[in-house]
Design a protein around this motif. Structure first.
Motif, PDB file in Angstrom:
ATOM      1  N   LEU A 157       0.691  -1.121  -0.160  1.00  0.00           N
ATOM      2  CA  LEU A 157      -0.147  -0.018   0.009  1.00  0.00           C
ATOM      3  C   LEU A 157       0.795   1.283   0.003  1.00  0.00           C
ATOM      4  N   SER A 158       1.872   1.167   0.457  1.00  0.00           N
ATOM      5  CA  SER A 158       3.206   2.463   0.367  1.00  0.00           C
ATOM      6  C   SER A 158       3.118   2.689  -1.075  1.00  0.00           C
ATOM      7  N   THR A 159       3.540   1.667  -1.968  1.00  0.00           N
ATOM      8  CA  THR A 159       3.717   1.581  -3.451  1.00  0.00           C
ATOM      9  C   THR A 159       2.565   2.378  -3.955  1.00  0.00           C
ATOM     10  N   ALA A 160       1.459   2.056  -3.674  1.00  0.00           N
ATOM     11  CA  ALA A 160       0.093   2.361  -4.184  1.00  0.00           C
ATOM     12  C   ALA A 160      -0.060   3.895  -3.872  1.00  0.00           C
ATOM     13  N   TRP A 161       0.617   4.273  -2.750  1.00  0.00           N
ATOM     14  CA  TRP A 161       0.201   5.710  -2.256  1.00  0.00           C
ATOM     15  C   TRP A 161       1.080   6.653  -3.278  1.00  0.00           C
ATOM     16  N   GLU A 162       1.932   6.046  -3.718  1.00  0.00           N
ATOM     17  CA  GLU A 162       2.938   6.766  -4.610  1.00  0.00           C
ATOM     18  C   GLU A 162       2.564   6.793  -6.091  1.00  0.00           C
ATOM     19  N   ALA A 163       1.433   5.850  -6.530  1.00  0.00           N
ATOM     20  CA  ALA A 163       1.015   5.737  -7.797  1.00  0.00           C
ATOM     21  C   ALA A 163       0.283   6.672  -8.467  1.00  0.00           C
ATOM     22  N   SER A 164       0.568   7.127  -9.864  1.00  0.00           N
ATOM     23  CA  SER A 164      -0.022   8.085 -10.477  1.00  0.00           C
ATOM     24  C   SER A 164      -1.656   7.618 -10.592  1.00  0.00           C
ATOM     25  N   LYS A 165      -2.348   8.568 -11.025  1.00  0.00           N
ATOM     26  CA  LYS A 165      -3.681   8.653 -11.223  1.00  0.00           C
ATOM     27  C   LYS A 165      -3.922   7.539 -12.364  1.00  0.00           C
ATOM     28  N   ALA A 166      -3.300   7.524 -13.470  1.00  0.00           N
ATOM     29  CA  ALA A 166      -3.304   6.689 -14.530  1.00  0.00           C
ATOM     30  C   ALA A 166      -3.283   5.104 -13.975  1.00  0.00           C
ATOM     31  N   GLU A 167      -1.949   4.941 -13.098  1.00  0.00           N
ATOM     32  CA  GLU A 167      -1.773   3.839 -12.569  1.00  0.00           C
ATOM     33  C   GLU A 167      -2.767   3.143 -11.708  1.00  0.00           C
ATOM     34  N   LEU A 168      -3.614   4.009 -10.946  1.00  0.00           N
ATOM     35  CA  LEU A 168      -4.527   3.569  -9.897  1.00  0.00           C
ATOM     36  C   LEU A 168      -5.729   3.032 -10.911  1.00  0.00           C
ATOM     37  N   GLY A 169      -6.037   3.840 -11.978  1.00  0.00           N
ATOM     38  CA  GLY A 169      -7.127   3.829 -12.853  1.00  0.00           C
ATOM     39  C   GLY A 169      -6.982   2.089 -13.364  1.00  0.00           C
ATOM     40  N   GLU A 170      -5.946   1.765 -13.280  1.00  0.00           N
ATOM     41  CA  GLU A 170      -5.735   0.237 -13.881  1.00  0.00           C
ATOM     42  C   GLU A 170      -6.391  -0.778 -12.775  1.00  0.00           C
ATOM     43  N   VAL A 171      -6.532  -0.608 -11.643  1.00  0.00           N
ATOM     44  CA  VAL A 171      -7.053  -1.333 -10.618  1.00  0.00           C
ATOM     45  C   VAL A 171      -8.696  -1.192 -10.744  1.00  0.00           C
ATOM     46  N   GLU A 172      -9.418  -2.397 -10.652  1.00  0.00           N
ATOM     47  CA  GLU A 172     -10.648  -2.720 -10.870  1.00  0.00           C
ATOM     48  C   GLU A 172     -11.386  -1.889  -9.885  1.00  0.00           C
ATOM     49  N   GLY A 173     -12.571  -1.293  -9.966  1.00  0.00           N
ATOM     50  CA  GLY A 173     -13.217  -0.518  -9.038  1.00  0.00           C
ATOM     51  C   GLY A 173     -12.841   0.887  -8.793  1.00  0.00           C
ATOM     52  N   PHE A 174     -11.620   1.158  -9.628  1.00  0.00           N
ATOM     53  CA  PHE A 174     -11.243   2.810  -9.297  1.00  0.00           C
ATOM     54  C   PHE A 174     -11.677   3.539 -10.471  1.00  0.00           C
ATOM     55  N   GLY A 175     -13.366   4.076 -10.282  1.00  0.00           N
ATOM     56  CA  GLY A 175     -13.700   4.938 -11.091  1.00  0.00           C
ATOM     57  C   GLY A 175     -13.293   6.370 -10.906  1.00  0.00           C
ATOM     58  N   LEU A 176     -13.730   7.518 -11.753  1.00  0.00           N
ATOM     59  CA  LEU A 176     -13.308   8.486 -11.919  1.00  0.00           C
ATOM     60  C   LEU A 176     -13.655   9.395 -10.640  1.00  0.00           C
ATOM     61  N   GLN A 177     -14.792   8.878 -10.081  1.00  0.00           N
ATOM     62  CA  GLN A 177     -15.005   9.580  -8.580  1.00  0.00           C
ATOM     63  C   GLN A 177     -14.337   9.192  -7.463  1.00  0.00           C
ATOM     64  N   THR A 178     -13.890   8.056  -7.456  1.00  0.00           N
ATOM     65  CA  THR A 178     -13.119   7.413  -6.466  1.00  0.00           C
ATOM     66  C   THR A 178     -11.422   8.007  -6.489  1.00  0.00           C
ATOM     67  N   LEU A 179     -11.002   7.948  -8.005  1.00  0.00           N
ATOM     68  CA  LEU A 179      -9.801   8.550  -8.189  1.00  0.00           C
ATOM     69  C   LEU A 179      -9.803   9.907  -7.392  1.00  0.00           C
ATOM     70  N   GLY A 180     -10.729  10.741  -7.721  1.00  0.00           N
ATOM     71  CA  GLY A 180     -10.813  12.095  -7.525  1.00  0.00           C
ATOM     72  C   GLY A 180     -10.741  12.199  -5.832  1.00  0.00           C
ATOM     73  N   LYS A 181     -11.320  11.328  -5.064  1.00  0.00           N
ATOM     74  CA  LYS A 181     -11.213  11.348  -3.864  1.00  0.00           C
ATOM     75  C   LYS A 181      -9.931  11.055  -3.342  1.00  0.00           C
ATOM     76  N   VAL A 182      -9.098  10.071  -3.753  1.00  0.00           N
ATOM     77  CA  VAL A 182      -8.045   9.832  -3.510  1.00  0.00           C
ATOM     78  C   VAL A 182      -6.838  10.725  -3.891  1.00  0.00           C
ATOM     79  N   ILE A 183      -6.878  11.257  -4.869  1.00  0.00           N
ATOM     80  CA  ILE A 183      -6.033  12.297  -5.246  1.00  0.00           C
ATOM     81  C   ILE A 183      -5.948  13.684  -4.249  1.00  0.00           C
ATOM     82  N   LYS A 184      -7.112  13.849  -3.863  1.00  0.00           N
ATOM     83  CA  LYS A 184      -7.509  14.977  -2.899  1.00  0.00           C
ATOM     84  C   LYS A 184      -6.978  14.720  -1.490  1.00  0.00           C
TER      85      LYS A 184
END
Length: 372
Positions: free
Chosen positions: A32-59
């Motif tokens: 999860l430490s590696t995931a914390w540093e992942a880019s928005k595009a890299e996180l988007g490759e994970v099933e379940g990470f839609g635009l709304q969830t990605l927005g919350k994560v980035i914020k």
């Protein structure tokens, strides 16, 4: 593992990131430490990470500092485990949705955490009959006297009877709460709560001072099922939280037992339904039940000096043998075992646990496995 522990806590603070999605993150990035540093595009490759969830994560990532968060959190919640901790309950860790943070209060017994001491869940209605109370007390007492730890939810009715009877018999009991571990609910169980602290643990996925909420209790049932080697449903109507626990137990590959009752008894309708769906019947002969519950060998039944070659490996099931072959002589990540064997992840978890209990496989930090 302090650093990774902080990231389990940090990810758990983000709305919309639940236990299942956290497991996907862990499997995709390795930590999860590696995931914390992942880019928005890299996180988007994970099933379940839609635009709304990605927005919350980035914020939230811009606002949260994991190490600082861990230090602050420990001030109000000094006792908790994350999946990065070696003490995290092994059986619970192998479910699809282990809590990212599991708070505890009481007396820890690491033999329970490591699967060396069997734990059995007892659940049922808040309004049991005399019949249900009597059998709950008998079975809880028998389990306690035979070295089992009894797990329940400290609710009124069957839960209360199982905890009380276990303590009275000198056994250990775990209560999984739908509140913070410092909040007593129902309040009438305040004496029982303090007794449990001296004879086991109270556990929760909710931080200190969390009040009761009706959405919390169905979720906590998965923890009861995940911690337990088997679930005993003593009395339950058709609409009962006990049946939710049984559903989770079935999904996790746990054994389910139900106390039979008369066809026209309302508190027994759920139990009869479970029996019709394949749950085992709890018979009068408790020795038989104890034998069935204790059939899985303990971790210490294989002497450490024994090697794999000295054990009767031909008696392993074909899938167990596949896993042994996949591990070979190296430490292997869980995902690699799934990919190599082609066996579904849920089945691999259960098979690895059996191999651990047989003393053939051991788990290392980071969900890595090696031959014992």
């Amino acid at each position: 593992m302090v650093e990774e522990r902080a990231y389990w806590l940090a990810w758990g603070q983000i709305s919309g990131i639940g236990p299942v999605l956290l497991q996907r993150l862990k499997q995709h990035f390795g930590s999860l430490s590696t995931a914390w540093e992942a880019s928005k595009a890299e996180l988007g490759e994970v099933e379940g990470f839609g635009l709304q969830t990605l927005g919350k994560v980035i914020k939230m990532r811009s606002q949260l500092h994991p190490e600082q968060l861990l230090t602050q959190h420990q001030q109000e919640n000094p006792h908790f485990w994350t999946p990065a901790d070696a003490e995290y309950p092994r059986l619970l860790l192998e479910t699809p949705s282990p809590p990212p943070v599991l708070y505890y209060r009481g007396e820890v017994d690491l033999a329970e955490n490591f699967g060396q001491k069997p734990m059995v869940g007892i659940v049922g209605t808040r309004q049991p009959s005399e019949y249900g109370i009597r059998w709950t007390r008998q079975i809880s007492t028998a389990l306690a006297k035979n070295g089992f730890t009894v797990v329940s939810g400290m609710a009124e009715g069957i839960d209360t009877e199982s905890h009380s009877a276990t303590i009275k018999a000198g056994g250990r009991t775990l209560a999984v709460l739908g509140t913070g571990v410092d909040v007593i609910y129902p309040h009438k169980n305040r004496d029982l709560y303090h007794q449990i602290l001296g004879a086991g643990l109270v556990l929760s996925e909710y931080p200190a001072k969390t009040p009761p909420d009706r959405t919390h209790f169905p979720r906590r049932n998965r923890i009861i099922a995940g911690l337990s080697r088997a679930i005993l449903v003593m009395e339950a109507p058709l609409k009962s939280g006990a049946l939710i626990t049984a559903t989770y137990a079935n999904d996790f590959g746990r054994d389910i037992y139900a106390l039979p009752g008369r066809l026209d008894d309302y508190p027994s309708q759920g139990c009869l339904k479970l029996i019709s769906q394949g749950a085992s019947i709890i018979f009068r002969e408790l020795d038989e039940l104890l034998t069935l519950l204790g059939a899985v060998p303990k971790l210490d039944t294989v002497a450490p000096s024994q090697t794999t070659e000295q054990l009767n490996l031909p008696n392993l099931s074909p899938q167990m043998q596949q896993i042994i072959d996949a591990i070979a002589y190296n430490t292997v990540p869980f995902d690699a075992i799934v990919q190599t064997t082609g066996i579904p992840a849920s089945s691999v978890s259960g098979l690895l646990l059996q191999l651990e209990l047989m003393g053939l496989v051991s788990q290392l930090p980071g969900m890595r496995y090696q031959k014992s």
